[in-house]
Design an enzyme around this catalytic site. Structure first.
Site, mmCIF file in Angstrom:
data_model
loop_
_atom_site.group_PDB
_atom_site.id
_atom_site.type_symbol
_atom_site.label_atom_id
_atom_site.label_comp_id
_atom_site.label_asym_id
_atom_site.label_seq_id
_atom_site.Cartn_x
_atom_site.Cartn_y
_atom_site.Cartn_z
ATOM 1 N N HIS A 183 0.835 -1.207 0.000
ATOM 2 C CA HIS A 183 0.000 0.000 0.000
ATOM 3 C C HIS A 183 0.874 1.263 0.000
ATOM 4 O O HIS A 183 0.625 2.214 -0.754
ATOM 5 C CB HIS A 183 -0.908 -0.013 1.230
ATOM 6 N N GLU A 213 -2.296 -5.489 -4.294
ATOM 7 C CA GLU A 213 -2.900 -5.108 -3.016
ATOM 8 C C GLU A 213 -4.318 -5.679 -2.902
ATOM 9 O O GLU A 213 -4.732 -6.133 -1.828
ATOM 10 C CB GLU A 213 -2.918 -3.580 -2.928
ATOM 11 N N ASN A 250 25.584 -23.049 -8.247
ATOM 12 C CA ASN A 250 26.407 -24.244 -8.396
ATOM 13 C C ASN A 250 26.032 -25.293 -7.348
ATOM 14 O O ASN A 250 25.920 -26.483 -7.644
ATOM 15 C CB ASN A 250 27.881 -23.864 -8.260
#
Length: 659
Positions: A46, A68, A393
């Site tokens: 918000h 929202e 990795n």
């Protein structure tokens, strides 16, 4: 109005809110029933929406608004937290990050978000706006107008205007209430007229109200359009719009009165906390400028110490000693100001690991330890990419699939630990997994095929030397090339970057149990302790972080092995590098023949080399300066410094001399 002057603040706060959303989404995935987490995410989204709308970044505000709405449905228990919801929200956050990054690079932050918005609308409540307005039933008393105001309202109705009573509630911890009120009025007056406010405008300007204010408003816009515009102002909790009738509605319920009293108490508490705040936000450019000025102080301090040593004057000596103590304390303080918690880098990895694990059909639990460990900002800015390569990795090559782990008696969920800690003047970062470890035979085979080593060399190599081979350029043991790995690009880049930062990387692996990559980095790159040495008429600095020991040996103890000069240093054959040969230093024809040679033993990981010099001068703190654009690739030299007597001394990079 130009918002350029606020762009830095907007970017800083946007990154903070996006990081908070990221962290809380990961927590929500583990605790889908915890509505407190949803409220935290909603609050960040918000605020971000309000800031974006104020700065006129429309796409950013639009996407945040739709996200929202989904969060609002979750906290109202109209939508269940599922993997699909979390994935789509993460996708929205990633798009928001891309837009913020584009703005940081000078762009407009525009992006085609239509598909993403449509998908968010599909999983959310289709009548979100209508439901919100229905839930916010009219509970506010009608504003009473005087005779003149009532006449204006009646005339406006006859001319086709709608008359609204609007109640606006600010968030509990809103800091600048008067500013928010002004921004609301500024927006409303673009398409209508405010007739009256409660409390009066004078009280609003002086912030003599709690968190809610009301007004009578004339406009030809719809209530939905007005509400959408008001919500563009940040720190607004709720907007209620009703048709103005002039009739008083039902009084507030006991529950709403309790909420208002609690809001007032929370606001007073927030104000007390604000007054107690002892931190300020400072632009890093100012701290960098302060650091540059202090570096000059360090140089002059060295010169004063030299002068005081040559001039036999007690008061001067005492003053210089006092100045040295004060400047040393200032140095520690300024370096501390430049320090940034490594969590700034670590925070982006949980979401990355989640995505990698999902792509590879693996289960990975990421544990972060020591995220509060601090590093110089210049190091923080550079360490992110090497860590990305190491983590990718470990997830790809190290940790096995759930089926494989179950087959060999391991938990189906692999564990990846990212750890940071201080030790002396260095920071250590470890990336450890409980996967399969490194296959020694496969690495040797690949290294021989790539011409990195000869077959006969591999027979006498230690395990740690074998593991270091995976850091060679173009080295990869992946069976298939994918988007994640297998192209031979990555770990050699890691080593190059770490060494350019004055650090080193070591590898330990235990077949079937996992691997651990350890990065050692200096705390700061600007001011360092060095050992000053003489080579003929030249003075060089060797970073103390690389120095193991200094020794004086008779010349007859120098031996030859494979055509190279070596010494027996504590039972190990250590190669020698003569600095006068490396740097082509002109020999002093008047110099006396020395019976002993001075050697500085330096190390890189487990490798050691002896740097042969003419004499040792001593330890000194120096300011490392770049050699500039034209001299940036000088072999074995990392920079230069100015000594106390005004001479320039080159700083040696031992990593390039260790063989």
């Amino acid at each position: 109005m130009s918002n350029h002057q606020y762009i830095d603040v907007f970017l800083d706060e946007s990154h903070e809110h996006l990081q908070a959303i990221n962290d809380n989404l990961l927590s929500l995935e583990k605790q889908p029933e915890n509505l407190e987490i949803v409220n935290e995410i909603f609050r960040s989204a918000h605020t971000l929406k309000g800031m974006a709308a104020t700065m006129e970044f429309t796409d950013l505000a639009s996407l945040t608004h739709q996200m929202e709405n989904v969060l609002d449905d979750i906290r109202n228990e109209e939508l269940t937290v599922t993997t699909e919801v979390i994935d789509l929200t993460f996708e929205a956050v990633e798009a928001l990050e891309e837009m913020v990054d584009a703005i940081a690079e000078g762009g407009t932050g525009e992006k085609d978000i239509s598909d993403l918005v449509a998908r968010l609308e599909q999983i959310g409540s289709p009548s979100h706006t209508e439901q919100s307005q229905t839930q916010a039933a009219s509970t506010i008393p009608a504003i009473e107008l005087d005779e003149y105001e009532a006449t204006v309202v009646n005339e406006a109705k006859e001319r086709g205007f709608s008359v609204y009573q609007i109640s606006i509630e600010l968030i509990d911890d809103c800091m600048l209430k008067a500013a928010r009120v002004f921004m609301v009025f500024d927006i409303l007056e673009e398409f209508g007229e405010v007739i009256k406010t409660v409390p009066p405008t004078e009280d609003l300007e002086e912030e003599k109200f709690d968190h809610t204010f009301s007004l009578v408003f004339l406009s030809k816009e719809t209530a939905e359009a007005i509400s959408a515009r008001i919500y563009k102002v940040s720190e607004i909790e709720h907007v209620q719009i009703d048709n103005y009738t002039g009739e008083k509605s039902a009084p507030k319920t006991e529950k709403s009165q309790v909420k208002q009293e609690k809001s007032a108490q929370d606001h007073q508490h927030a104000q007390r906390k604000t007054h107690q705040s002892k931190t300020i936000r400072v632009n890093m450019e100012r701290i960098d400028a302060l650091m540059n000025l202090f570096e000059e102080v360090v140089i002059d301090r060295g010169r004063l110490e030299d002068l005081a040593e040559n001039i036999d004057h007690q008061e001067l000596t005492d003053t210089v000693e006092h100045l040295s103590r004060i400047s040393a304390s200032m140095q520690d303080l300024i370096l501390t100001m430049r320090m940034v918690p490594i969590e700034k880098v670590f925070n982006r990895f949980p979401r990355m690991v989640r995505g990698l694990a999902k792509d590879l059909d693996k289960q990975v639990d990421l544990e972060i330890v020591g995220s509060e460990t601090e590093l110089d900002r210049t190091v923080i800015d550079e360490i992110g990419d090497p860590l990305v390569h190491l983590i990718r990795n470990s997830v790809d090559h190290g940790i096995e699939t759930p089926a494989k782990r179950k087959e060999i008696g391991k938990p189906e969920e692999g564990k990846l630990t990212l750890r940071a800690f201080h030790s002396g003047n260095d920071v250590f970062i470890e990336v450890e997994d409980d996967g399969a470890g490194i296959d020694r035979k496969k690495v040797i085979r690949k290294a021989i095929d790539n011409g990195v080593i000869a077959p006969e060399q591999s027979e006498n190599m230690r395990d740690d030397e074998i593991y270091q081979l995976i850091l060679s350029s173009g080295f990869s043991t992946a069976h298939e090339i994918s988007d994640i790995s297998g192209r031979g690009v990555g770990l050699d880049v890691v080593r190059t970057k770490i060494e350019s930062l004055g650090g080193r990387i070591s590898i330990a692996s235990y077949p079937g149990k996992g691997s651990k990559f350890t990065i050692q980095l200096p705390l700061t790159l600007s001011i360092m302790s060095v050992l000053l040495v003489n080579v003929q008429k030249e003075t060089y600095g060797i970073p103390l972080s690389s120095v193991v020991e200094t020794v004086l040996l008779p010349e007859e103890q120098v031996m030859f092995a494979h055509g190279k000069r070596v010494i027996d240093f504590r039972g190990d054959v250590t190669p020698l590098v003569f600095l006068e040969d490396v740097f082509n230093v002109p020999k002093n024809v008047y110099a006396e023949e020395q019976k002993y040679i001075a050697i500085v033993i330096v190390n890189k990981g487990d490798k050691r080399t002896g740097l042969v010099v003419d004499s040792f001068i001593g330890q000194q703190e120096v300011v490392l300066k770049s050699l500039g654009h034209y001299l940036q690739d000088v072999p074995a030299i990392s920079g230069a410094t100015i000594l106390g007597d005004g001479r320039v001394s080159l700083i040696i990079d031992p990593n390039e001399l260790i063989t």
